[in-house]
Write an enzyme that holds these catalytic residues in place. Structure first.
Site, PDB file in Angstrom:
ATOM      1  N   SER A   1       0.811  -1.223   0.000  1.00 40.18           N
ATOM      2  CA  SER A   1       0.000   0.000   0.000  1.00 40.18           C
ATOM      3  C   SER A   1       0.840   1.266   0.000  1.00 40.18           C
ATOM      4  O   SER A   1       1.649   1.466   0.898  1.00 40.18           O
ATOM      5  CB  SER A   1      -0.866   0.066   1.266  1.00 40.18           C
ATOM      6  OG  SER A   1      -1.946  -0.768   1.153  1.00 40.18           O
TER       7      SER A   1
ATOM      8  N   HIS B   1      -3.637   0.780  -4.581  1.00 33.89           N
ATOM      9  CA  HIS B   1      -2.913  -0.334  -5.201  1.00 33.89           C
ATOM     10  C   HIS B   1      -3.211  -0.299  -6.690  1.00 33.89           C
ATOM     11  O   HIS B   1      -4.360  -0.322  -7.088  1.00 33.89           O
ATOM     12  CB  HIS B   1      -3.426  -1.678  -4.686  1.00 33.89           C
ATOM     13  CG  HIS B   1      -2.936  -2.016  -3.323  1.00 33.89           C
ATOM     14  ND1 HIS B   1      -2.481  -3.263  -2.993  1.00 33.89           N
ATOM     15  CD2 HIS B   1      -2.827  -1.281  -2.219  1.00 33.89           C
ATOM     16  CE1 HIS B   1      -2.119  -3.266  -1.725  1.00 33.89           C
ATOM     17  NE2 HIS B   1      -2.325  -2.076  -1.232  1.00 33.89           N
TER      18      HIS B   1
ATOM     19  N   HIS C   1      -5.262  -9.608  -1.840  1.00 32.85           N
ATOM     20  CA  HIS C   1      -5.463  -9.845  -0.408  1.00 32.85           C
ATOM     21  C   HIS C   1      -6.583 -10.859  -0.184  1.00 32.85           C
ATOM     22  O   HIS C   1      -7.545 -10.910  -0.947  1.00 32.85           O
ATOM     23  CB  HIS C   1      -5.840  -8.546   0.299  1.00 32.85           C
ATOM     24  CG  HIS C   1      -4.824  -7.470   0.175  1.00 32.85           C
ATOM     25  ND1 HIS C   1      -4.792  -6.622  -0.898  1.00 32.85           N
ATOM     26  CD2 HIS C   1      -3.803  -7.100   0.992  1.00 32.85           C
ATOM     27  CE1 HIS C   1      -3.792  -5.769  -0.742  1.00 32.85           C
ATOM     28  NE2 HIS C   1      -3.167  -6.038   0.384  1.00 32.85           N
TER      29      HIS C   1
ATOM     30  N   TYR D   1      -8.699 -10.570   2.175  1.00 36.87           N
ATOM     31  CA  TYR D   1      -9.925  -9.840   2.540  1.00 36.87           C
ATOM     32  C   TYR D   1     -10.726  -9.358   1.331  1.00 36.87           C
ATOM     33  O   TYR D   1     -11.874  -8.962   1.450  1.00 36.87           O
ATOM     34  CB  TYR D   1      -9.629  -8.662   3.486  1.00 36.87           C
ATOM     35  CG  TYR D   1      -8.765  -7.562   2.910  1.00 36.87           C
ATOM     36  CD1 TYR D   1      -9.234  -6.691   1.935  1.00 36.87           C
ATOM     37  CD2 TYR D   1      -7.466  -7.370   3.377  1.00 36.87           C
ATOM     38  CE1 TYR D   1      -8.437  -5.685   1.418  1.00 36.87           C
ATOM     39  CE2 TYR D   1      -6.652  -6.375   2.867  1.00 36.87           C
ATOM     40  CZ  TYR D   1      -7.159  -5.532   1.891  1.00 36.87           C
ATOM     41  OH  TYR D   1      -6.361  -4.542   1.379  1.00 36.87           O
ATOM     42  N   GLU D   2     -10.101  -9.387   0.155  1.00 31.76           N
ATOM     43  CA  GLU D   2     -10.845  -9.005  -1.053  1.00 31.76           C
ATOM     44  C   GLU D   2     -11.802 -10.109  -1.475  1.00 31.76           C
ATOM     45  O   GLU D   2     -12.605  -9.928  -2.385  1.00 31.76           O
ATOM     46  CB  GLU D   2      -9.875  -8.717  -2.206  1.00 31.76           C
ATOM     47  CG  GLU D   2      -9.031  -7.472  -2.003  1.00 31.76           C
ATOM     48  CD  GLU D   2      -8.025  -7.293  -3.128  1.00 31.76           C
ATOM     49  OE1 GLU D   2      -8.422  -6.843  -4.214  1.00 31.76           O
ATOM     50  OE2 GLU D   2      -6.847  -7.619  -2.925  1.00 31.76           O
TER      51      GLU D   2
ATOM     52  N   ALA E   1       2.369  -2.276   4.229  1.00 34.88           N
ATOM     53  CA  ALA E   1       2.040  -1.254   5.218  1.00 34.88           C
ATOM     54  C   ALA E   1       1.552  -2.002   6.448  1.00 34.88           C
ATOM     55  O   ALA E   1       0.799  -2.960   6.313  1.00 34.88           O
ATOM     56  CB  ALA E   1       0.947  -0.357   4.680  1.00 34.88           C
TER      57      ALA E   1
ATOM     58  N   MET F   1      -2.218  -7.217   6.963  1.00 39.97           N
ATOM     59  CA  MET F   1      -3.204  -8.113   6.337  1.00 39.97           C
ATOM     60  C   MET F   1      -2.665  -8.785   5.075  1.00 39.97           C
ATOM     61  O   MET F   1      -3.431  -9.181   4.194  1.00 39.97           O
ATOM     62  CB  MET F   1      -4.462  -7.308   5.975  1.00 39.97           C
ATOM     63  CG  MET F   1      -5.056  -6.512   7.126  1.00 39.97           C
ATOM     64  SD  MET F   1      -6.356  -5.418   6.560  1.00 39.97           S
ATOM     65  CE  MET F   1      -6.622  -4.411   8.033  1.00 39.97           C
ATOM     66  N   SER F   2      -1.342  -8.912   4.984  1.00 38.62           N
ATOM     67  CA  SER F   2      -0.783  -9.487   3.747  1.00 38.62           C
ATOM     68  C   SER F   2       0.510 -10.236   4.066  1.00 38.62           C
ATOM     69  O   SER F   2       0.750 -10.626   5.200  1.00 38.62           O
ATOM     70  CB  SER F   2      -0.500  -8.367   2.742  1.00 38.62           C
ATOM     71  OG  SER F   2       0.543  -7.539   3.215  1.00 38.62           O
TER      72      SER F   2
ATOM     73  N   ASN G   1       1.081   3.381  11.160  1.00 37.95           N
ATOM     74  CA  ASN G   1       0.291   3.895  12.279  1.00 37.95           C
ATOM     75  C   ASN G   1       0.612   3.060  13.512  1.00 37.95           C
ATOM     76  O   ASN G   1       1.122   1.945  13.391  1.00 37.95           O
ATOM     77  CB  ASN G   1      -1.212   3.773  11.960  1.00 37.95           C
ATOM     78  CG  ASN G   1      -1.590   2.344  11.585  1.00 37.95           C
ATOM     79  OD1 ASN G   1      -1.406   1.927  10.446  1.00 37.95           O
ATOM     80  ND2 ASN G   1      -2.062   1.597  12.553  1.00 37.95           N
TER      81      ASN G   1
ATOM     82  N   HIS H   1      -7.729   4.380   6.456  1.00 36.03           N
ATOM     83  CA  HIS H   1      -6.864   3.957   5.340  1.00 36.03           C
ATOM     84  C   HIS H   1      -6.080   5.160   4.821  1.00 36.03           C
ATOM     85  O   HIS H   1      -4.934   5.030   4.384  1.00 36.03           O
ATOM     86  CB  HIS H   1      -7.727   3.336   4.240  1.00 36.03           C
ATOM     87  CG  HIS H   1      -6.943   2.722   3.116  1.00 36.03           C
ATOM     88  ND1 HIS H   1      -5.906   1.826   3.318  1.00 36.03           N
ATOM     89  CD2 HIS H   1      -7.029   2.876   1.768  1.00 36.03           C
ATOM     90  CE1 HIS H   1      -5.400   1.458   2.159  1.00 36.03           C
ATOM     91  NE2 HIS H   1      -6.053   2.094   1.198  1.00 36.03           N
TER      92      HIS H   1
HETATM   93  N1  HPA Z   1      -3.601  -3.119  11.273  1.00 37.27           N
HETATM   94  C1  HPA Z   1      -3.655  -3.991  10.249  1.00 37.27           C
HETATM   95  N2  HPA Z   1      -3.194  -3.703   9.043  1.00 37.27           N
HETATM   96  C2  HPA Z   1      -2.632  -2.514   8.847  1.00 37.27           C
HETATM   97  C3  HPA Z   1      -2.544  -1.555   9.864  1.00 37.27           C
HETATM   98  C4  HPA Z   1      -3.051  -1.882  11.150  1.00 37.27           C
HETATM   99  O1  HPA Z   1      -3.005  -1.093  12.116  1.00 37.27           O
HETATM  100  N3  HPA Z   1      -1.933  -0.464   9.339  1.00 37.27           N
HETATM  101  C5  HPA Z   1      -1.647  -0.774   8.039  1.00 37.27           C
HETATM  102  N4  HPA Z   1      -2.080  -2.003   7.740  1.00 37.27           N
END
Ligand code: HPA
Length: 275
Positions: free
Chosen positions: A25, A55, A77, A79-80, A107, A205-206, A229, A241
């Site tokens: 990302s 993306h 992903h 989750y998609e 990310a 998540m990847s 973050n 996001h």
């Molecule tokens: N959690 C999960 N996936 C993420 C995060 C997060 O805080 N930040 C970027 N991808």
């Protein structure tokens, strides 16, 4: 897979990629700057399409610092709604194209308080917390064995090259354990506390499915997380996001410099392994 590989080979001719980079990302810019051949995912037979904002969906080939590179500008992903098989399909294609090393980038949220937003973390190990495994199903013995060893998924040699490269450029990097959840919802503060207790430093998540499959096929893996973050409950505000993409933007400069230096050094020999 044969159809996919055949089409890609038609486009790239005698270009034989040695190193693959999966750009996470907000980190796709490298493939805009270094682009000799670009193939849109939707033009590749049997290739999935990416649906996430931030993306893009291109396979980009370029010679960088004397090395032949293939970049995935955008990944798939779980989750998609993709199957694990689809999420990891491109990694199998990389193997068929002759790739020997892969740099997986993402990310991620920082769980360890030392990991501040916009910092970079070299992944030393992962925890698969996605509740499934990309190798479930009939094993393709031509690619890897049924019960693959997972004691060094993230190559010690590549990690050493990454640290040495960062040191040379005076880019601060941390090292840590990445835990993957399915998403797409971010974690609750209670879940973040749990993940910390489990031994994770960063959450995303990847990456984990791709790392498992690459390791299974004998590709050397390097993982780099861009900490976007502080994971939920650890920062001062809620998560969005947009915030993730903004922090990736800030970390991008160092990220790009580091990846370019790593590419330069990747076949350097005589590097003593890490303990
Ligand atoms: N959690 C999960 N996936 C993420 C995060 C997060 O805080 N930040 C970027 N991808």
């Amino acid at each position: 897979m044969n159809k996919t590989v055949e089409y890609i080979k038609e486009q790239i001719g005698d270009f034989k990629p040695e190193i693959a980079i999966v750009l996470g990302s907000g980190l796709g810019e490298l493939a805009d700057e270094y682009c000799d051949i670009k193939i849109n995912y939707k033009d590749i037979p049997n290739f999935p399409e990416s649906t996430v904002k931030g993306h893009q969906g291109n396979l980009v080939f370029s010679e960088i610092n004397g090395k032949k590179i293939v970049m995935m500008q955008g990944r798939f992903h779980f989750y998609e709604g993709h199957k694990m098989e689809t999420v990891t399909y491109p990694i199998k294609i990389m193997k068929k194209l002759g790739v020997e090393n892969i740099i997986l980038t993402n990310a991620a949220g920082g769980i360890n308080p030392f990991l501040k937003p916009s910092s970079l973390m070299i992944i030393k190990d992962h925890i698969n917390f996605m509740g499934t495994n990309p190798l479930i199903g009939v094993n393709d013995d031509s690619l890897g064995e049924r019960f693959p060893d997972m004691s060094e998924v993230y190559s010690k040699k590549l990690r050493k090259i990454a640290y040495t490269s960062a040191e040379k450029l005076e880019i601060p990097v941390e090292r840590g354990v990445y835990i993957a959840l399915t998403g797409p919802s971010y974690e609750t503060p209670a879940e973040v506390n749990m993940l910390r207790l489990l031994g994770a430093d960063a959450v995303g998540m990847s990456t984990v499915p791709e790392a498992i499959v690459a390791n299974w096929m004998g590709i050397k893996v390097l993982g780099i997380s861009c900490i976007c973050n502080s994971a939920a409950g650890l920062g001062t505000i809620g998560l969005s996001h947009k915030e993730v993409l903004q922090a990736a933007e800030k970390a991008k400069v160092n990220f790009k410099r580091l990846v370019l230096e790593i590419i330069k050094n990747i076949y350097q020999i005589n590097i003593p392994p890490l303990n």
